[in-house]
Write an enzyme that holds these catalytic residues in place. Structure first.
Site, PDB file in Angstrom:
ATOM      1  NE  ARG A  66      -3.866  -0.372   2.704  1.00 19.03           N
ATOM      2  CZ  ARG A  66      -5.189  -0.169   2.423  1.00 19.03           C
ATOM      3  NH1 ARG A  66      -5.498  -1.627   2.001  1.00 19.03           N
ATOM      4  NH2 ARG A  66      -5.691   0.546   2.937  1.00 19.03           N
ATOM      5  CB  CYS A  77     -13.087  11.830   8.075  1.00 18.27           C
ATOM      6  SG  CYS A  77     -13.348  11.295   6.771  1.00 18.27           S
ATOM      7  CE1 TYR A  79     -12.627   7.152   8.382  1.00 13.44           C
ATOM      8  CE2 TYR A  79     -15.116   8.135   9.611  1.00 13.44           C
ATOM      9  CZ  TYR A  79     -13.890   7.786   9.148  1.00 13.44           C
ATOM     10  OH  TYR A  79     -13.573   6.737   7.497  1.00 13.44           O
ATOM     11  NE  ARG A 116      -6.437  -1.470  -1.954  1.00 18.72           N
ATOM     12  CZ  ARG A 116      -8.204  -1.922  -3.250  1.00 18.72           C
ATOM     13  NH1 ARG A 116      -8.175  -0.290  -3.032  1.00 18.72           N
ATOM     14  NH2 ARG A 116      -8.036  -2.571  -3.503  1.00 18.72           N
ATOM     15  N   GLY A 120      -3.747   9.777   3.453  1.00 17.44           N
ATOM     16  CA  GLY A 120      -4.382  11.175   2.710  1.00 17.44           C
ATOM     17  C   GLY A 120      -5.240  11.069   1.629  1.00 17.44           C
ATOM     18  CG  LEU A 314       5.161  -5.174   3.852  1.00 18.58           C
ATOM     19  CD1 LEU A 314       6.853  -5.054   2.653  1.00 18.58           C
ATOM     20  CD2 LEU A 314       5.310  -5.185   4.970  1.00 18.58           C
ATOM     21  NE  ARG A 315      -1.744   0.378   6.650  1.00 20.36           N
ATOM     22  CZ  ARG A 315      -2.382  -1.093   6.156  1.00 20.36           C
ATOM     23  NH1 ARG A 315      -1.321  -1.488   6.799  1.00 20.36           N
ATOM     24  NH2 ARG A 315      -3.865  -0.879   6.501  1.00 20.36           N
ATOM     25  CG  ASP A 575     -18.547  41.928  -5.090  1.00 23.08           C
ATOM     26  OD1 ASP A 575     -17.509  41.018  -5.766  1.00 23.08           O
ATOM     27  OD2 ASP A 575     -19.842  42.692  -5.656  1.00 23.08           O
TER      28      ASP A 575
END
Length: 608
Positions: A66, A77, A79, A116, A120, A314-315, A575
């Site tokens: 990954r 998000c 979590y 994969r 982020g 593995l990442r 404006d």
């Protein structure tokens, strides 16, 4: 025979005695289906050697990589990202395209068959289409699939190009079918964009699989589980329910984690014919199928029933660190090794050392390291310090999400030192967390009024233009452009009154009211000291102060109408003057200063 033991035995037999002996062993030995599948992989290994550097001390082959392409994300998000935000790595610390491809090439030549792309949010990375194209060129070396996990916000227009360049598998993240709850969970809008991306993906012939990832939080979106199940009825999609996992800064609470077994019970009561489906080898999800449904279901139970024994992942983080386990804080920098001039052989030795340090399984859910490990958003990134990526200030999503009864003690502590307010509730959210209007049907109509004020700070040139004082160069094109719009104060005053009358159209849960009077004044001021700064001669600025007073005879107050009038009036000034002062202007100090009527009584704010 245990799965690990049988897997190891299959590999040894295949390598030492050849595939014929392996087939005989597999046919005459009682081993579970997962082990049989592993024996097939061992047979493949005899055809394409697998590097020992990717095999850990528990005989797990790591053929899945990954790659985090960026630490940045267009959602927030709760979590995944701490409420205080995260500090991004300097741009020069992030892997370049060439460095990503070099490492991918090395991993594929060593035995990785699946890559994969993650973040982020990977679609935020510039040149993503070219990265996918270059990864696709690794197929002759053994790469079989290129997947991507995305929130789908900016995907639907770009997806066809990604597929053309080699993308084969897509995981889309969507935790709720409710657009209002989506904004609470992600602190951003964009629910409709995600649904468009999902539709585009399901109608794309080039994708081999489309999966929908749903993080389930007790008391927030667990009531929507059956709604997600319905998606599989006529759509060829795998909906995967993921247990809420602990990461740095996400305020994980075991009480908010819904075990996969509980979700399965809920679904089984509605669909008693649901049956177990075959899992993909090394898949993190336990798969289930409802007869007659086009799609399938999966449960990723990282907390209640981990799958460490078959982990093949593995990442690679965005800043070039290799992580052998999502929940292990230990990392080794491949980026630093590459930039020091390491050869591929030396890099492989570093990778092998890291893989050998992988534990048999991660810690229990209550013992996972959430202090030194990264937050989820930075599985790619450095540890969080003072925030440079801030969450939206408008609603404290964490406080709402992590309290069983929607109480918001953190929200009130943020703006007040009073503890007496800790029992207040959000009146515009019902017991299921859905937005709702307050019922005022039983209230009596009374006379009510509210006054709000605010300021826009402007430079001296804009002040002179508005007041007609000073030496304004009437031949300056920017001055001419600003004047061509009309009188600043008059236009802003009219806009404020119009905005006030349209408050219920702009703010979704406000009641439409029969306003009896709106009074708006805009006053240029000089030598004003902003309230956020100490009184000092060097900080005095020019400004325009807007005051709006609104009155009605109704069943609810007009504070929102007064605030809307001030906000629209000041925005109109912006404006009108942006041609001469667009970079210098600041809007602030918008407050309710006075109200009368209503159950809460009269109110007057003291001087700031």
């Amino acid at each position: 025979m245990s799965y690990q033991r049988s897997t190891w035995l299959c590999s040894v037999i295949s390598r030492k005695y050849g595939p014929t002996c392996l087939r005989y062993y597999s046919q005459h030995t009682r081993i579970n289906p997962r082990a049989k599948a592993q024996s097939k992989i061992a047979h493949i290994d005899t055809q394409r050697p697998f590097s020992p550097a990717l095999v850990d001390s528990f005989h797990r082959n790591h053929d899945y990589l990954r790659i985090s392409l960026t630490e940045k994300c267009n959602l927030r998000c709760f979590y995944c990202m701490p409420s205080e935000g995260v500090e991004l790595s300097p741009a020069e610390h992030i892997l370049t395209d060439d460095e990503i491809i070099r490492l991918a090439n090395l991993f594929v030549r060593s035995g990785v068959t699946k890559i994969r792309l993650t973040g982020g949010e990977p679609t935020v990375r510039k040149g993503l289409d070219d990265i996918i194209h270059r990864l696709n060129e690794l197929r002759p070396l053994g790469l079989q699939s290129i997947g991507m996990t995305t929130n789908g916000i900016a995907l639907h227009r770009r997806l066809p190009l990604y597929i053309k360049n080699g993308l084969t598998h897509l995981n889309l993240s969507l935790d709720t079918m409710d657009p209002f709850k989506f904004e609470i969970m992600t602190r951003r809008s964009g629910h409709d964009a995600v649904l468009r991306s999902l539709s585009t993906a399901l109608h794309s012939e080039g994708l081999q699989s489309v999966k929908l990832n749903v993080v389930v939080i007790k008391g927030l979106n667990d009531s929507e589980v059956l709604d997600f199940v319905k998606l599989t009825m006529d759509k060829n999609i795998s909906v995967r329910f993921i247990e809420f996992m602990p990461f740095t800064g996400n305020k994980w609470d075991k009480a908010k984690m819904v075990p996969s077994s509980h979700l399965l019970d809920i679904i089984s009561r509605k669909y008693p014919s649901i049956t177990r489906a075959p899992d993909e080898l090394n898949d993190t999800a336990r798969s289930w199928k409802i007869p007659g449904h086009a799609g399938s279901l999966g449960f990723i139970s990282s907390m209640s029933d981990h799958f460490c024994s078959s982990c093949n992942r593995l990442r690679l983080t965005a800043d070039g660190q290799i992580k052998v386990c999502l929940f292990d804080a230990k990392e080794v920098s491949l980026r630093d090794e590459m930039r020091r001039g390491a050869s591929d052989g030396e890099l492989l030795n570093v990778i092998g050392h890291a893989v050998q340090g992988k534990q048999e399984k991660h810690a229990g859910m209550e013992d996972i390291d959430v202090i030194t490990n990264r937050p989820m958003i930075l599985i790619g990134g450095i540890q969080p310090h003072k925030s440079r990526v801030q969450s939206l200030p408008r609603l404290s999503a964490q406080s709402y999400l992590l309290d069983d009864t929607l109480l918001l003690p953190r929200l009130h502590r943020r703006w007040s030192s009073s503890s007496s307010q800790s029992g207040l509730r959000l009146t515009h959210i019902d017991s299921d967390g859905r937005p709702c209007m307050v019922d005022v049907g039983n209230k009596d109509a009374t006379k009510r009024s509210a006054t709000a004020s605010g300021r826009i700070y402007i430079p001296r040139s804009a002040y002179d233009l508005v007041t007609g004082s000073g030496g304004v160069d009437s031949t300056d094109k920017t001055i001419q452009k600003a004047r061509s719009k009309g009188d600043v104060m008059t236009v802003a005053q009219l806009a404020a009154i119009m905005g006030c009358k349209r408050t219920s159209d702009l703010i979704p849960l406000c009641h439409p009211l029969q306003i009896s009077n709106v009074s708006v004044t805009l006053t240029p001021e000089c030598a004003v000291c902003p309230v956020s700064q100490p009184s000092d001669e060097n900080t005095l600025e020019y400004s325009i102060k807007c005051i709006a007073t609104v009155a009605c005879e109704g069943k609810t107050g007009v504070e929102m109408e007064a605030l809307t009038a001030v906000s629209v009036g000041l925005l109109t000034v912006w404006d009108m003057l942006k041609a001469v002062a667009g970079k210098e202007m600041k809007i602030g100090e918008i407050i309710v200063t006075h109200k009368t009527g209503g159950k809460s009584g009269d109110f007057t704010r003291g001087p700031l």
